[in-house]
Design a protein around this motif. Structure first.
Motif, PDB file in Angstrom:
ATOM      1  N   ALA A 136     -38.183 -28.536  63.215  1.00 15.71           N
ATOM      2  CA  ALA A 136     -38.079 -29.700  64.066  1.00 15.71           C
ATOM      3  C   ALA A 136     -36.971 -30.883  63.118  1.00 15.71           C
ATOM      4  N   ASN A 137     -36.464 -31.448  63.817  1.00 12.46           N
ATOM      5  CA  ASN A 137     -36.425 -33.337  63.090  1.00 12.46           C
ATOM      6  C   ASN A 137     -37.158 -34.156  63.297  1.00 12.46           C
ATOM      7  N   SER A 138     -38.222 -33.978  64.811  1.00  9.88           N
ATOM      8  CA  SER A 138     -38.740 -35.152  64.021  1.00  9.88           C
ATOM      9  C   SER A 138     -40.484 -34.597  64.742  1.00  9.88           C
ATOM     10  N   PRO A 167     -30.939 -33.541  60.137  1.00 11.38           N
ATOM     11  CA  PRO A 167     -30.722 -32.432  60.765  1.00 11.38           C
ATOM     12  C   PRO A 167     -29.918 -32.238  59.652  1.00 11.38           C
ATOM     13  N   GLY A 168     -29.566 -30.866  58.647  1.00 14.01           N
ATOM     14  CA  GLY A 168     -28.433 -30.320  57.417  1.00 14.01           C
ATOM     15  C   GLY A 168     -29.496 -30.636  56.297  1.00 14.01           C
ATOM     16  N   THR A 169     -31.339 -31.044  56.481  1.00 11.42           N
ATOM     17  CA  THR A 169     -30.988 -30.798  55.100  1.00 11.42           C
ATOM     18  C   THR A 169     -31.478 -29.629  54.659  1.00 11.42           C
ATOM     19  N   GLY A 170     -31.609 -28.595  55.423  1.00 11.21           N
ATOM     20  CA  GLY A 170     -31.899 -27.048  54.499  1.00 11.21           C
ATOM     21  C   GLY A 170     -33.116 -26.240  55.661  1.00 11.21           C
ATOM     22  N   LYS A 171     -33.697 -27.302  56.167  1.00  7.95           N
ATOM     23  CA  LYS A 171     -34.810 -25.422  56.868  1.00  7.95           C
ATOM     24  C   LYS A 171     -34.383 -24.573  57.069  1.00  7.95           C
ATOM     25  N   THR A 172     -33.187 -24.446  58.428  1.00  6.74           N
ATOM     26  CA  THR A 172     -32.452 -23.063  58.556  1.00  6.74           C
ATOM     27  C   THR A 172     -32.583 -22.365  56.903  1.00  6.74           C
ATOM     28  N   SER A 173     -31.878 -22.738  55.948  1.00  6.27           N
ATOM     29  CA  SER A 173     -31.200 -21.881  55.165  1.00  6.27           C
ATOM     30  C   SER A 173     -31.624 -21.514  54.337  1.00  6.27           C
ATOM     31  N   LEU A 174     -33.506 -22.473  54.009  1.00  7.32           N
ATOM     32  CA  LEU A 174     -34.911 -22.176  52.944  1.00  7.32           C
ATOM     33  C   LEU A 174     -35.177 -20.760  54.067  1.00  7.32           C
ATOM     34  N   GLY A 219     -29.057 -35.712  55.595  1.00  4.01           N
ATOM     35  CA  GLY A 219     -28.370 -33.970  55.206  1.00  4.01           C
ATOM     36  C   GLY A 219     -27.052 -34.476  54.364  1.00  4.01           C
ATOM     37  N   VAL A 220     -26.872 -33.168  54.719  1.00  2.00           N
ATOM     38  CA  VAL A 220     -25.052 -32.426  53.985  1.00  2.00           C
ATOM     39  C   VAL A 220     -24.470 -32.221  54.442  1.00  2.00           C
ATOM     40  N   ARG A 221     -24.401 -32.025  56.134  1.00  2.00           N
ATOM     41  CA  ARG A 221     -23.532 -31.327  57.020  1.00  2.00           C
ATOM     42  C   ARG A 221     -22.486 -32.218  57.198  1.00  2.00           C
ATOM     43  N   ASN A 222     -22.015 -33.400  57.521  1.00  2.00           N
ATOM     44  CA  ASN A 222     -20.929 -33.935  57.034  1.00  2.00           C
ATOM     45  C   ASN A 222     -20.220 -34.327  55.876  1.00  2.00           C
ATOM     46  N   PRO A 278     -18.405 -25.455  45.483  1.00  2.00           N
ATOM     47  CA  PRO A 278     -17.779 -23.773  45.512  1.00  2.00           C
ATOM     48  C   PRO A 278     -17.668 -23.553  46.721  1.00  2.00           C
ATOM     49  N   LYS A 279     -17.919 -23.260  48.198  1.00  2.00           N
ATOM     50  CA  LYS A 279     -18.428 -22.214  49.149  1.00  2.00           C
ATOM     51  C   LYS A 279     -16.954 -23.159  49.828  1.00  2.00           C
ATOM     52  N   GLN A 280     -16.901 -24.565  50.250  1.00  2.00           N
ATOM     53  CA  GLN A 280     -15.678 -25.006  50.369  1.00  2.00           C
ATOM     54  C   GLN A 280     -14.475 -23.916  50.122  1.00  2.00           C
ATOM     55  N   GLY A 294     -34.968 -36.954  54.201  1.00  2.00           N
ATOM     56  CA  GLY A 294     -33.573 -36.679  53.441  1.00  2.00           C
ATOM     57  C   GLY A 294     -32.613 -36.460  52.300  1.00  2.00           C
ATOM     58  N   TYR A 295     -31.611 -36.240  52.025  1.00  2.00           N
ATOM     59  CA  TYR A 295     -31.363 -36.562  50.452  1.00  2.00           C
ATOM     60  C   TYR A 295     -30.458 -37.774  50.072  1.00  2.00           C
ATOM     61  N   THR A 296     -30.858 -37.862  48.628  1.00  2.00           N
ATOM     62  CA  THR A 296     -30.446 -39.396  47.841  1.00  2.00           C
ATOM     63  C   THR A 296     -29.140 -38.959  47.690  1.00  2.00           C
ATOM     64  N   ASP A 348     -31.719 -20.745  43.465  1.00  2.34           N
ATOM     65  CA  ASP A 348     -30.350 -20.477  43.910  1.00  2.34           C
ATOM     66  C   ASP A 348     -29.377 -20.611  45.520  1.00  2.34           C
ATOM     67  N   ASP A 349     -30.321 -20.839  46.418  1.00  3.21           N
ATOM     68  CA  ASP A 349     -29.819 -21.016  47.449  1.00  3.21           C
ATOM     69  C   ASP A 349     -29.835 -22.818  47.552  1.00  3.21           C
ATOM     70  N   HIS A 350     -30.952 -22.969  47.092  1.00  2.00           N
ATOM     71  CA  HIS A 350     -31.107 -24.603  47.868  1.00  2.00           C
ATOM     72  C   HIS A 350     -31.869 -26.029  45.856  1.00  2.00           C
ATOM     73  N   TYR A 351     -30.393 -26.996  45.736  1.00  2.00           N
ATOM     74  CA  TYR A 351     -31.065 -27.588  44.659  1.00  2.00           C
ATOM     75  C   TYR A 351     -32.108 -28.744  45.575  1.00  2.00           C
ATOM     76  N   GLY A 352     -33.014 -28.882  44.567  1.00  2.00           N
ATOM     77  CA  GLY A 352     -34.152 -29.994  44.911  1.00  2.00           C
ATOM     78  C   GLY A 352     -34.861 -29.469  45.243  1.00  2.00           C
TER      79      GLY A 352
HETATM   80  N1  LIG Z   1     -30.731 -28.644  49.461  1.00  2.00           N
HETATM   81  C1  LIG Z   1     -29.573 -28.109  49.667  1.00  2.00           C
HETATM   82  N2  LIG Z   1     -29.111 -27.438  48.432  1.00  2.00           N
HETATM   83  C2  LIG Z   1     -28.231 -26.654  48.580  1.00  2.00           C
HETATM   84  N3  LIG Z   1     -27.284 -26.833  50.536  1.00  2.00           N
HETATM   85  C3  LIG Z   1     -28.032 -27.202  51.220  1.00  2.00           C
HETATM   86  C4  LIG Z   1     -29.364 -27.622  50.849  1.00  2.00           C
HETATM   87  N4  LIG Z   1     -29.625 -28.487  51.835  1.00  2.00           N
HETATM   88  C5  LIG Z   1     -29.412 -28.129  53.441  1.00  2.00           C
HETATM   89  N5  LIG Z   1     -28.018 -27.241  51.993  1.00  2.00           N
HETATM   90  C6  LIG Z   1     -26.489 -26.764  53.303  1.00  2.00           C
HETATM   91  O1  LIG Z   1     -26.548 -27.642  54.006  1.00  2.00           O
HETATM   92  C7  LIG Z   1     -26.169 -26.611  55.356  1.00  2.00           C
HETATM   93  C8  LIG Z   1     -26.796 -26.346  56.521  1.00  2.00           C
HETATM   94  O2  LIG Z   1     -28.137 -26.986  56.419  1.00  2.00           O
HETATM   95  P1  LIG Z   1     -29.110 -25.889  57.736  1.00  2.00           P
HETATM   96  O3  LIG Z   1     -28.697 -25.422  58.663  1.00  2.00           O
HETATM   97  O4  LIG Z   1     -30.446 -25.348  56.770  1.00  2.00           O
HETATM   98  O5  LIG Z   1     -30.020 -27.443  58.204  1.00  2.00           O
HETATM   99  P2  LIG Z   1     -30.754 -27.594  59.214  1.00  2.00           P
HETATM  100  O6  LIG Z   1     -32.179 -28.569  58.366  1.00  2.00           O
HETATM  101  O7  LIG Z   1     -31.488 -26.236  59.344  1.00  2.00           O
HETATM  102  O8  LIG Z   1     -29.906 -28.361  60.017  1.00  2.00           O
HETATM  103  P3  LIG Z   1     -30.939 -28.072  62.140  1.00  2.00           P
HETATM  104  O9  LIG Z   1     -31.952 -29.235  61.733  1.00  2.00           O
HETATM  105  O10 LIG Z   1     -29.500 -29.211  62.064  1.00  2.00           O
HETATM  106  O11 LIG Z   1     -31.109 -27.159  62.162  1.00  2.00           O
HETATM  107  C9  LIG Z   1     -26.225 -25.304  55.373  1.00  2.00           C
HETATM  108  O12 LIG Z   1     -24.913 -24.781  54.411  1.00  2.00           O
HETATM  109  C10 LIG Z   1     -27.067 -25.078  54.022  1.00  2.00           C
HETATM  110  O13 LIG Z   1     -26.457 -24.467  52.855  1.00  2.00           O
END
Ligand SMILES: Nc1ncnc2c1ncn2[C@@H]1O[C@H](COP(=O)(O)OP(=O)(O)OP(=O)(O)O)[C@@H](O)[C@H]1O
Length: 932
Positions: free
Chosen positions: A606-608, A491-498, A675-678, A643-645, A627-629, A401-405
């Motif tokens: 970690a990033n690296s 960054p922004g690849t969803g580590k924190t949200s996972l 990632g998908v932040r930008n 949907p979030k925005q 990273g995501y394609t 539900d929270d993450h694609y792929g």
């Molecule tokens: N696979 C995914 N599906 C849905 N949302 C995603 C996915 N990957 C990242 N996101 C969204 O991208 C945003 C940034 O993710 P997150 O904060 O977890 O990044 P991070 O990997 O922890 O980055 P950093 O290394 O900078 O801390 C969040 O809003 C998250 O929900």
């Protein structure tokens, strides 16, 4: 009883004081000196003398009040206080002001005072600060102008400590002083009681000051209290005139009694007054004051005969109910916290120390804070894990539900949860076994068991468990530790949200500890208690905050943890936290007792991996997030980010629609990140733009004209000009130009890259442009060497020993000249481009290739296949040549890519040539590895 003996006289300048000023020994006073020529003259005189005197010599003067119409020069009352006015006080009249005062206006008693400074800057605010030293009698006034000077006689105060009557009176003075203090503290809580509010710290200090006074200092205490209580000027002067300590104590006792009564009166009125609506707070304070009154009355009787300063043992009546309640509360909290034996021992010891300590001592609050921290740590509190039959299904659903792929990562996380579940079950079983072994049978239990046994005709054998048995079980338990996961990715690849999703799936509390920029070991382990403002470290604070001992702790940015420096080594402190074998006895410097972290689920990000010290890395299990394609980004955006925005920006899904081609344009032309932040930010901008349009249309009632769809042309207006341009395949082919593939190191995206080679007459020089890195340059050299070595075979030269480059030079260029490029993966493309150039045969522009070449002519596998192929499809490529070694990567490719591209594998350059020009090279050189 106090006795006084006279000393020799001395001559000092006099400062006459206008009412209500009066200086008593031991008190400090500010005397306004604007328009006081006499004080100016005194100071001028003093400074002219002190310039030659010793620099540290004290400057002394005598502060003498002026007489009033009620009090004669000698301190005798002329008119009784309260006379003249029915029930009220007679107005005291002071006929003169200090500037016009004469000899006869000077009161016969004063106080020698030390001039300690002058304060105030602005005119009209300048004051002289004086500290009262000793009581003196003015024997004679020697001069009046320019300032008064008088002959003064001081008196030695002798106190008869053996006099029981005096001791009793002194006790009463102390008793009343404390009572007044307590009343002031309490009544300041009554709304509209119009009392001075007193901070608890000041009140405690005052209590301590009063408590410490001995009988020999009775006079000093009387002076002090006369100065702090609200008494009339005449009363103050009479205290000043009382050379006899007993006399003075009597007077101050009278003043205190009156004052206390008036407080009781005023609070009673304000508490019970009908005019002010009574509320529970006021009632409570009123009740407290009444109880206080009773307690003090009782205390006065007990204390009257006792020489103890408070008439009761310290810690009870003396330190007040507050502290006792505070300690009781603390004790209860510590009991509730169910401390482990080590911590319990320390807590008990400190609690005992605290009970014996005076609250005014600085260490008191240090120990109290420590004990409070101990009590706040969740030693025994934990949330119940949702580790039931549905855990894995629920966790999978949560992650999906929270993450694609992220399929591989999700799979690993689920494995982790499955293992955790099994281990927890195993641990539970062991716990039960231990419990069963150590179960001590209480008499009633024994009886019950026996009854049961007799019923069942069985015999109960209660056996003491052996040490070895227990240890064996304990040991088994300890082995069951989960590894610590480390999610590594851009960054922004969803580590924190996972990590958050895992906590939600497990039903555990989540806490994020940001380790980025932590340079001080103490931030992790806390400061030792001996430091000022010491506190526990991030880990213990985290536990305090979540309030349970089994949360999910996200150790964010562990790669940005500071290295060893003069503040210690933060990463070394993390070693203990992260070692499953050690972290059940983690010691925070502040707590100094072991804390069990084994139930905490640590997930690090970690990033690296480069900056993580190897020992730390060794303790964690790494999970890579690439990273995501573009395709994945498209899905993430449409399922999660848009949907979030939309909701974040106050829109409804029907108010905005972002078509796929617009989304793709945002992904490829406005972002280039792993990632998908930008991307989320850009989508946010688009949503905001539409929100403004929608709101304006709504306000102007032109909703019918509002178009919810975002068009490609809108993007220019919303996001500005494209930040990144997309390469597209050429329409026409030309010898020497080959389409290569590139994966951007900034992550996630791939694209095509043209390799252009041109030749010209020359001497064999090779020119390289397009910001090529060393490895890329080398790969051009390898390609050229291979082509030169196989020139005859390739049909590029007429004889085997002819040098193909003898009369020419070549120039290799990769467009997008400003973007640095590196890596060996363009080797195959370079080789084919060289053959194409020298043979004059063009390569189809929709054919792209990637692969490293070796001197032996092998095509070796390269990275970033997924990104490269997605980019290639987008750019219009329909056929790609990949190294044989990359077959495994193709399995992970998205469906769309597999369907849209013809992927062919080659293991040698000859094979590559055969694929590009089948008519010429089919079947050639298949077994020829190298001629070098
Ligand atoms: N696979 C995914 N599906 C849905 N949302 C995603 C996915 N990957 C990242 N996101 C969204 O991208 C945003 C940034 O993710 P997150 O904060 O977890 O990044 P991070 O990997 O922890 O980055 P950093 O290394 O900078 O801390 C969040 O809003 C998250 O929900």
């Amino acid at each position: 009883m106090g006795k006084s003996s006279s000393k020799a006289t001395k001559v000092l300048p006099l400062i006459p004081l206008a009412p209500p000023l009066a200086v008593l020994p031991g008190t400090t006073l500010k005397i306004p000196i604007t328009n006081r020529p006499d004080v100016a003259a005194i100071l001028a005189k003093i400074y002219s003398i002190s310039a030659t005197a010793k620099p540290d010599a004290a400057i002394t003067v005598a502060c003498v009040p002026l007489c009033s119409n009620q009090l004669g020069r000698d301190g005798k009352l002329l008119i009784e206080e309260g006379a003249g006015k029915k029930g009220g006080k007679a107005k005291t009249v002071f006929e003169v002001d200090p500037v016009n005062a004469t000899k006869k206006d000077i009161f016969a008693y004063g106080c020698v005072a030390k001039v300690s400074g002058v304060t105030g800057r602005r005119q009209g605010e300048v004051s002289l600060i004086v500290e009262g030293l000793e009581r003196v009698q003015v024997v004679d006034v020697l001069q009046e102008r320019p300032y008064f000077e008088g002959e003064l006689k001081s008196v030695d105060e002798h106190i008869d400590v053996g006099n029981p009557e005096f001791a009793e009176q002194f006790n009463l003075l102390k008793q009343l002083s404390r009572e007044l203090l307590a009343l002031v503290r309490l009544s300041s809580m009554v709304p509209r009681a119009q009392m001075v509010s007193l901070s608890p710290i000041v009140a405690r200090r005052l209590e301590l000051y009063i408590a410490r006074k001995e009988l020999s200092e009775a006079g000093t205490l009387a002076d002090f209290m006369a100065n702090v209580v609200d008494c009339t000027h005449v009363e103050k002067l009479r205290v000043l005139a009382s050379f006899d300590a007993k006399d003075r104590v009597d007077r101050v006792v009278e003043i205190l009694k009156r004052q206390i009564n008036s407080v009781y009166e005023s609070t009673r009125i304000s508490v019970t007054s009908n005019s002010v609506p009574s509320d529970s707070m006021r009632d409570r304070v009123g009740e407290l004051i009444r109880r206080q009154q009773e307690q003090f009355r009782k205390g006065a009787i007990v204390g009257g005969n006792s020489m103890s300063p408070f008439g009761a043992p310290p810690g009870q009546n003396a330190q007040g109910e507050d502290e006792t309640n505070e300690l009781e509360e603390l004790k209860r909290k510590l009991q509730d916290a169910k401390l482990p034996p080590d911590a319990e021992k320390v807590a008990q010891r400190d609690l005992q120390r605290l009970q014996k300590m005076n609250p005014a001592q600085a260490e008191y609050s240090v120990i109290r804070n420590y004990l409070e921290t101990l009590a706040e740590i969740p030693w025994a509190k934990s949330t119940v894990d949702l580790l039931d039959g549905k855990t894995l299904t629920r966790a999978k659903k949560q992650l999906d539900d929270d993450h694609y792929g992220l399929d591989k990562i999700k799979k690993r996380l689920l494995e982790y949860l499955a293992v955790l579940k099994l281990k927890e079950q195993a641990n539970k079983d062991i716990d039960e076994q231990i419990k069963a072994l150590t179960k001590s049978t209480t008499p009633t239990e024994e009886k019950e068991e026996k009854e049961q046994a007799s019923q069942d005709d069985k015999q109960v054998i209660v056996r003491e468990p052996s040490e070895a048995e227990l240890r064996l079980l304990e040991k088994k338990r300890m082995v069951d530790k989960s590894p610590i996961l480390l999610l590594v990715g851009p960054p922004g690849t969803g580590k924190t949200s996972l990590a958050k999703s895992i906590a939600t799936a497990l039903g555990r509390k989540f806490h994020r500890i940001s380790l980025g920029g932590v340079r001080d070991e103490a931030e992790i382990r806390g400061h030792r208690r001996t430091y000022v403002a010491a506190m526990p470290g991030l880990i213990v604070n985290g536990l305090k905050k979540v309030g349970v001992n089994n949360p999910v702790f996200l150790l964010d940015e562990i790669d940005k943890l500071g290295m060893a420096n003069y503040n210690g080594d933060p990463s070394a402190a993390m070693l203990e936290v992260l070692d499953p074998e050690q972290n059940h006895t983690f010691t925070d410097h502040y707590l100094n007792v072991p804390v069990d972290l084994s139930k905490v689920l640590f997930i690090a990000t970690a990033n690296s991996l480069d900056t993580i010290p190897p020992p730390l890395l060794d303790r964690m299990e790494t999970i890579q997030l690439s990273g995501y394609t573009t395709l994945e980004k498209r899905h993430i955006a449409s399922r999660h980010l848009i949907p979030k925005q939309i909701t974040t920006n106050g829109l409804h899904p029907e108010n905005i629609s972002i078509p796929t081609e617009v989304l793709d344009k945002i992904i490829t032309s406005y972002t280039r990140e792993s990632g998908v932040r930008n991307l989320e930010r850009e989508i946010g901008s688009v949503c905001r733009f539409k929100a403004v349009e929608y709101a304006t249309a709504k306000d102007n009632s032109t909703l019918s004209q509002y178009n919810p769809t975002v068009t490609l042309s809108d993007l220019d207006a919303i996001l500005g000009i494209e930040k990144f341009t997309e390469e597209l395949t050429e329409q026409h082919s030309k010898p020497g130009v080959v389409t290569g593939l590139v994966a951007y190191s900034t992550g996630g995206q791939g694209s095509i890259l043209f390799i252009e080679i041109a030749d010209m007459p020359g001497t064999g020089r090779v020119q390289l442009t397009g910001k090529l890195g060393d490895v890329l340059k080398e790969s051009v050299e390898v390609a050229l060497t291979w082509v030169k070595a196989h020139a005859f075979e390739l049909g590029l030269t007429a004889s085997e020993d002819e040098d193909m480059m003898k009369n020419r030079s070549i120039h290799v260029h990769c467009p997008s000249g400003a973007i640095p490029k590196d890596g060996p993966s363009a080797g195959l493309a370079h080789t084919i481009a060289l053959v194409s150039l020298f043979s004059g045969k063009p390569v189809p522009p929709t054919l792209a290739m990637t692969g490293e070449v070796s001197l032996r002519g092998r095509v070796l596998p390269v990275g970033g296949i997924k990104e490269k192929l997605i980019g290639a499809l987008r750019a219009g490529v329909d056929r790609v040549l990949l190294p044989d070694g990359n077959k495994k990567d193709v399995r992970d490719l998205p469906e769309e890519v597999l369907a849209g591209l013809r992927i062919e594998f080659v293991s040698s350059i000859w094979e590559g040539l055969a694929k590009v020009w089948p008519e010429r090279w089919e079947g050639h050189g298949l077994h020829v590895e190298s001629r070098l």
